[in-house]
Motif scaffolding. Structure first.
Motif, short mmCIF file in Angstrom:
data_model
loop_
_atom_site.label_atom_id
_atom_site.label_comp_id
_atom_site.label_asym_id
_atom_site.label_seq_id
_atom_site.Cartn_x
_atom_site.Cartn_y
_atom_site.Cartn_z
N UNK B 144 51.70 25.03 50.79
CA UNK B 144 52.29 24.74 49.20
C UNK B 144 50.97 24.51 48.55
N UNK B 145 49.63 24.38 48.87
CA UNK B 145 49.10 23.72 47.81
C UNK B 145 48.15 24.45 47.24
N UNK B 146 46.56 24.87 46.72
CA UNK B 146 46.08 26.13 46.10
C UNK B 146 44.90 27.25 47.45
N UNK B 147 45.09 26.07 48.33
CA UNK B 147 44.89 27.25 49.04
C UNK B 147 45.55 27.52 49.58
N UNK B 148 46.47 26.86 50.42
CA UNK B 148 47.87 27.95 50.95
C UNK B 148 48.45 29.10 50.73
N UNK B 149 48.15 29.02 49.10
CA UNK B 149 49.13 29.64 47.92
C UNK B 149 47.88 31.57 48.15
N UNK B 150 46.98 30.63 47.96
CA UNK B 150 45.89 32.17 47.93
C UNK B 150 46.41 32.77 49.21
N UNK B 151 45.72 31.94 50.03
CA UNK B 151 45.96 32.90 51.34
C UNK B 151 47.35 33.54 51.35
N UNK B 152 48.34 33.16 51.21
CA UNK B 152 50.15 33.88 51.16
C UNK B 152 49.71 35.08 50.82
N UNK B 153 49.22 34.90 48.39
CA UNK B 153 49.21 36.09 47.99
C UNK B 153 48.07 36.82 48.65
N UNK B 154 46.64 36.90 49.18
CA UNK B 154 46.13 37.90 49.68
C UNK B 154 46.72 38.01 51.22
N UNK B 155 47.56 38.26 52.82
CA UNK B 155 48.08 38.58 52.98
C UNK B 155 49.25 38.98 53.03
N UNK B 156 49.72 38.74 51.71
CA UNK B 156 51.14 39.90 50.96
C UNK B 156 50.30 40.86 50.40
N UNK B 157 49.16 40.82 49.38
CA UNK B 157 48.85 42.02 49.60
C UNK B 157 48.12 43.00 50.49
N UNK B 158 47.59 42.22 51.62
CA UNK B 158 47.64 43.61 52.80
C UNK B 158 48.27 43.46 53.38
N UNK B 159 49.87 42.79 53.10
CA UNK B 159 50.94 43.79 54.00
C UNK B 159 51.34 44.68 53.40
N UNK B 160 51.31 45.02 52.17
CA UNK B 160 52.26 45.64 51.56
C UNK B 160 52.51 46.98 52.49
N UNK B 161 51.08 47.83 52.79
CA UNK B 161 50.93 48.89 52.59
C UNK B 161 51.54 48.90 54.16
N UNK B 162 52.14 47.79 54.53
CA UNK B 162 53.17 48.63 56.42
C UNK B 162 54.56 49.37 56.05
N UNK B 163 54.56 50.42 56.27
CA UNK B 163 55.57 51.59 55.79
C UNK B 163 57.36 50.39 56.73
N UNK B 164 58.32 49.11 55.83
CA UNK B 164 59.07 49.37 56.75
C UNK B 164 59.42 47.87 56.69
N UNK B 165 58.07 47.20 56.40
CA UNK B 165 57.57 45.90 56.33
C UNK B 165 58.28 44.52 55.74
N UNK B 166 59.05 43.85 56.00
CA UNK B 166 59.14 43.08 54.98
C UNK B 166 58.47 41.33 54.98
N UNK B 167 58.14 41.08 53.56
CA UNK B 167 57.11 39.80 53.53
C UNK B 167 57.87 38.82 53.05
N UNK B 168 58.28 37.88 53.91
CA UNK B 168 58.59 36.78 52.79
C UNK B 168 57.61 35.60 53.13
N UNK B 169 57.94 34.29 51.69
CA UNK B 169 57.42 33.45 51.32
C UNK B 169 58.48 31.82 51.82
N UNK B 170 58.10 30.95 53.04
CA UNK B 170 58.77 29.75 52.75
C UNK B 170 58.96 29.36 51.12
N UNK B 171 60.65 29.13 51.07
CA UNK B 171 60.94 28.84 49.68
C UNK B 171 60.70 27.19 49.60
N UNK B 172 60.17 27.10 48.18
CA UNK B 172 59.05 25.46 47.45
C UNK B 172 61.03 25.10 47.03
#
Lengths: 384, 198
Positions: B144-172
């Motif tokens: 949960x730091x600057x680089x990790x958050x940016x990576x998570x955001x980037x991955x979330x965008x890449x994974x948006x297009x997979x049908x039926x896939x749920x993307x979650x982020x660890x709670x902080x």
């Protein structure tokens, strides 16, 4: 609030100094180069975790020592807190609160609040915009310590995004495209942190502006009136009235959207130049004298009055927030004429605690006649 | 400065993370005084770690074989993939004994300052894996730091297009056993915005 006790070890010129203080004015007198300013600098460091004279910590540690320690006992509404800071250049500084270590030094921000006026403040008027941004951000952190974290996050994202623009930019110029797939992500994060910082600064300037104008009128009644305004890189896309006294409070969501839109607008330009062109790191606090910018046009006397007005305005603002700040006047009386001295002394006399340094005791106006300490040959002793 | 090999050893040890000049000196003199057999054993282990350790071809975790223990384990749920930055993060999640799915180790986080972009991370492998296997949920567990958050955001965008896939982020949010009054505003603010109904 007031500092009841200051103790430093290996700080600047002091191997050790022990200084019991009290409410009201305390004047440190001594010839030049004896370390008067070093003592009040230590007080300022506890409040801001930075020095008003240097940008890095290394000069703060006495030559030959590996670390410096500053201890202050701060009394706020009859409650005493002991703040200890260990300054080790090149390593993480450490802080203790009431003898218990805290996770990060910035957790002690907000315990001591100071407003410090020093000869260096002339740079607020004459220096680069960076000086004025630093002034705003320091005041912001004094009001709400949380913004130390916001500022740090913003700086980190800004560095990463700038690095990406730089490499992508030079790859483009070399004709190989440049990888900007992650730029959208960094844009989003920059806008999010930037909007928080921007909103806070706009609100701060709206609150501060009337105090500065009033302070200036008091210090230099014969001069043209002054105003301070915040100029954002968002320019015209900034919602109407933001940052103006009495205007609407800035909305973080609105600013985030505006920043994102502007980043999209200038993307091509940013890639060509390889730098980050939009955001609070390029904004400016404009100091206006009559209807021209003070920077470059104000006379020496006007510049001094403006710098003084910014500090006195900050003092009044913090006082209004509750938790009256400690006023520190470092070597400034020698620089001011009779009337400005009197005006400064009148305001200072209302503070719960004022720390003054002066080479010549006669420079200090009678209003600030309180405790007096002599600083000489590595000793500080109370003489009155 | 010591002479010759001793100083070389101190210099090499000092380059390791978390070891300063004083610790490096202490370790060097400890090795100098140690039994020859102990030093040989250390030497062998060091050699083996460079030659023998491989990275799992599926998840990228450190492994002794082609596939790591977790990817081979048929009892682990293949439909849930937890994405982490480093192999040591796998261990951290494993210690919870809460997670029964599989992992994907990125090998770092987006960090333009150090020249790390999507191609330097195992992101293509992750996308290929999700396309090929029957993955239903991806848990983004970057720092949960600057680089990790940016990576998570980037991955979330890449994974948006997979049908039926749920993307979650660890709670902080708030640490267990912590005190509300001592939480900093950022943490408390996040805990508030990520609150759940009971």
């Amino acid at each position: 609030m007031f500092v009841r006790h200051l103790q430093v070890t290996d700080f600047r010129s002091w191997p050790h100094a022990d200084l019991p203080l009290q409410r009201g004015p305390s004047v440190l007198v001594g010839p030049n180069g004896q370390g008067k300013t070093n003592l009040v600098e230590a007080v300022g460091y506890v409040a801001t975790l930075g020095s008003h004279r240097v940008a890095t910590d290394a000069p703060l540690v006495r030559h030959g020592a590996s670390r410096a320690v500053v201890r202050t006992a701060v009394v706020n509404q009859d409650r005493e807190l002991l703040v200890e800071l260990e300054i080790t250049p090149g390593k993480a500084n450490r802080a203790r609160l009431n003898r218990a270590p805290v996770p990060r030094p910035r957790d002690v921000l907000g315990i001591l609040r100071t407003v410090l006026f020093a000869p260096e403040d002339l740079a607020l008027v004459r220096g680069d915009p960076g000086e004025r941004r630093r002034f705003l951000d320091e005041l912001l952190v004094l009001r709400a310590p949380r913004f130390a974290g916001v500022r740090a996050d913003y700086d980190r994202v800004l560095k990463q995004r700038s690095a990406l623009l730089k490499t992508a930019g030079s790859a483009r110029r070399a004709g190989s495209g440049g990888d900007i797939r992650t730029l959208d992500v960094w844009d989003g994060h920059l806008a999010r942190h930037g909007a928080q910082l921007l909103a806070a600064r706009l609100d701060l300037v709206a609150d501060l502006a009337p105090h500065v104008a009033a302070a200036y009128a008091g210090v230099a009644p014969e001069s043209r009136p002054v105003r301070v305004t915040y100029r954002s890189t968002l320019g015209g896309s900034l919602p109407e009235g933001y940052g103006e006294p009495g205007g609407p409070r800035a909305s973080v969501e609105e600013l985030e959207a505006a920043l994102l839109a502007e980043l999209y607008e200038v993307r091509q330009q940013e890639l060509e130049r390889g730098v980050c062109l939009v955001g609070p790191h390029r904004d400016e606090l404009e100091l206006v004298l009559g209807d021209i910018l003070a920077r470059g046009y104000a006379s020496h006397g006007e510049s001094w009055s403006f710098a003084l007005a910014l500090r006195l305005g900050s003092f009044e603002l913090l006082k209004g927030d509750g938790g009256e700040p400690v006023l520190v006047l470092d070597d400034v009386f020698a620089e001011l004429d009779h009337r400005r001295r009197r005006r400064l002394a009148e305001v200072a006399a209302t503070a719960e605690q004022v720390l003054v340094t002066a080479a010549v005791a006669e420079d200090v106006p009678d209003e600030l006649d309180g405790a007096r300490y002599e600083v000489r040959d590595g000793e500080v002793s109370r003489v009155r | 400065m010591y002479e010759g090999p001793v100083q070389d050893l101190i210099d090499e040890l000092g380059r390791l993370p978390g070891i300063g000049p004083k610790s490096a000196q202490r370790i060097a003199f400890h090795l100098l005084a140690a039994e020859a057999a102990d030093v040989t054993r250390l030497q062998e282990v060091l050699q083996r770690v460079k030659e023998g350790v491989r990275f799992c071809e599926v998840c990228g975790n450190v492994s002794a074989e082609e596939r790591c223990r977790i990817c081979q384990d048929a009892r682990r749920d293949p439909t849930v993939v937890c994405v982490v930055e480093e192999p040591k993060d796998v261990l951290a999640v494993e210690r919870t004994r809460e997670f029964r799915g599989r992992y994907h180790v990125l090998g770092g986080a987006l960090d333009p300052l150090s020249g790390v972009g999507p191609d330097q991370l195992r992101i293509r492998e992750l996308l290929a894996r999700i396309g090929a296997e029957d993955v239903k949920e991806v848990i983004l567990a970057t720092d949960p730091n600057t680089e990790g958050e940016a990576t998570a955001t980037y991955l979330a965008r890449m994974l948006r297009d997979f049908p039926g896939l749920t993307v979650t982020r660890l709670a902080s949010g708030l640490p267990m056993g912590g005190d509300l009054e001592f939480a900093d505003e950022l943490t408390l603010g996040r805990a508030l915005s990520g609150r759940r109904s009971l």
